[in-house]
Design an enzyme around this catalytic site. Sequence first.
Site, PDB file in Angstrom:
ATOM      1  N   GLU A 268      19.410  12.259   3.052  1.00 46.10           N
ATOM      2  CA  GLU A 268      18.300  13.141   3.399  1.00 46.10           C
ATOM      3  C   GLU A 268      17.546  13.461   2.106  1.00 46.10           C
ATOM      4  OE1 GLU A 268      17.558  16.862   6.463  1.00 46.10           O
ATOM      5  OE2 GLU A 268      19.557  16.066   6.122  1.00 46.10           O
TER       6      GLU A 268
ATOM      7  N   GLU B 293      25.120  24.966   2.997  1.00 45.24           N
ATOM      8  CA  GLU B 293      24.129  24.893   4.064  1.00 45.24           C
ATOM      9  C   GLU B 293      24.537  25.769   5.243  1.00 45.24           C
ATOM     10  OE1 GLU B 293      21.799  21.498   6.704  1.00 45.24           O
ATOM     11  OE2 GLU B 293      23.706  21.004   5.764  1.00 45.24           O
TER      12      GLU B 293
END
Length: 768
Positions: free
Chosen positions: A357, A637
């Site tokens: 990502e 996260e």
Amino acid sequence: MSDRIARFIAPETKPERSPLLRTEVDLDGGHGRVVRATVDVSALGIVEAFIDGIPVSDDVLTPGWTSYEWRVRYATYDVTSHVASAHGARIALGLALGDGWYRGRLGWDDAPPYGPEIAGFLELRITFEDGHEQVVVTDESWRAAAGPVVSDSIYDGQHIDARASLPGWNRVGFDDHEWMPVHVVDFDLEKLEPYVGPPVRRQDSIAPARVWTSPAGKTLVDFGQNLVGWVRVSVRGEAGQAITLRHAEVLEDGELGTRPLRTAKATDVFVLSGGDDVFEPTFTFHGFRYVEVEGWPGGADAIAGGALTAVVVSSELRRIGRFKSSDPLLNQLHENVVWGMRGNFLDVPTDCPQRDERLGWTGDIAVFAATSTFLFDVGGFLRDWLRDLALEQAHQDGVVPFVVPDILKKMGIPEDFAPVDTTAVWSDAVAWVPWALWRAYGDEDLLAETFPAMAAHARRVRSLLSPTGVWDRGFQFGDWLDPDAPPSDPANAKADRGVVATAAAYRTARIVAEAAAILGRAEDATEFAELADRLRRGFQAEYVDDERIVSDCTTVYSLAIAFGLLDEQQQSWAGDRLAELVRESGFHISTGFAGTPFIMDALTSTGHLDEAYALLMQRECPSWLYPVTMGATTVWERWDSMLPDGSINPGEMTSFNHYALGAVADWMHRVLGGLAAIDPGYARLEIAPRPGGGVEWAKTSLATPHGLASVEWETDADVLRVVAVVPDGATAIFRPAGSADVELGPGTHRLTAPASVALPSPADATAR
């Protein structure tokens, strides 16, 4: 029309390995000594430039990642010393190219995102003593060959074969007669722009904290810190022997925890030459703390000191803000925020630095921007990124995309995100980020530069509202990663998405209206103030009833309070309800991306400082300090990226280095630390530390545009003792407990106040 002489060039045919480009040139004679030489360097891909074998700079990953469709940066370096000390009257120029973000895979698609061919660009201007200028450029006279880099990928790592090295390839006298020709690559040179932000550079070197053999017999290395960069390897072994380094952030069951990487291989391979080799994979980067080493000559016991060194890489940002307190866990949390920001501010403000990502998600920086402006001087860094945001928006009918630069438009997105359109918080980055920069640095030019994009976004939001004046249509991320959402469905939050979107739209409309007023754009200020009023009326009519806000959870109250959507009486009961929900949660976090940055201010401003501190000091999952107790060295996260038993969250998406949830550091600076801005650029400071949570002292400092400001406080029995430094050119207001404000001029001030009486609330969060 560009006045550039140089052209982008590439090998005539694609070599089997990453290409090297070179030329030699005689310096013009009869003009005296060289007094100045500068070189502009760029690439479609990434480039390292050399003059007579010496790198032209310490920068890496040049020219970084921009929205290549519309702009490619070039770097300018002073190379006077390189040229003046050249070998005789002749110099050699060399370029080493890598795929980088241009041709390497990005996101979830293996196709080259921007183009199939990488190319280099160089324009060297040499000024002699008599004023004569000689220009040397990349053109069809250059030669190309395959270098020792077998492959390079941002996600997958770099493969270097030292046996294919070409010693002296970038020096005068190298025999390149077997090298292939080059061709000029068709590229609009009008797209070339100078850097606005800083370059990417090596920041630090870290030695291994531990080397051992895992239960499965693997050689593992712990560098003691989750970092971003690569490992430099110094080794000697048999020619052809391969050493493989696999990188990961965590261990699971005593082995390398690679599942969170998804398809990213994060693996470097080094093939030995048979002599003394030093490998440094500068065409990639990894997010890691642990490395699994395979193929080391002599095994794990032979890895001596200096053989492996972690090289920390990020954009070159000046550290300006610091915080420390009497609580070691809070200090580690703050350090984790700093490391998370450092790793993810690598040319683009990314979501994470390790998996497949590493994209410039707009939502992450929207909620973290204010924190970032205090920790580092990010004015140039974010200004550069905002240029790409504006370009992407302008070419997508006013839509601010989910990521900038936007590769999702090329590769498609998951069906549950479609169709792509303006979305709350994420698209609001176009207003929230420049506003945070304005508040921190007071740069009106930046506000003017970004205003057209801010206004275009607010107008698009207006077009998406329902007739009732709320934003309850279209796809929304909502309160992303609510800790109560199932691991497989991070958007399934408690907070009603319409409430979140309407609140965010209101904050944006207020910001754009205030920005217009600052810039003297009276009609725009009226337009967006009216939009804000419409949103506020809609929010009140649709979502507020009988002392409750729709979905009755911590995030909706936090946003309504912090953004100013409620009147004074409503603020009171909303604050009480928010505090009640926080107590009912056992002081565990119950907010996601949208609510977390604002819950602490919402509690504080409504008189619930004790609840705010209890939330901050909670150690059980979910909480800010839970990862710290689990040994985290960056912000995660998910609140539970690692479960209490040491296993990795079962969700398909989890990272151990995200900065978004670290936005609490902004509250720590302003409220716990007591140092905040009243006016943009800290022309006036607010000094109002609010002790609590058992914290006995704190020190906060910031290099403001006017000079160093700092607040140090400690509690002594019932007395709060404060030492405040106000820089020249600024003033401050000290807000003591139970007394009138005290005006302070420049200088050092020693102040006291009752420690047991609550200090006045900090300034409204919306104005920050």
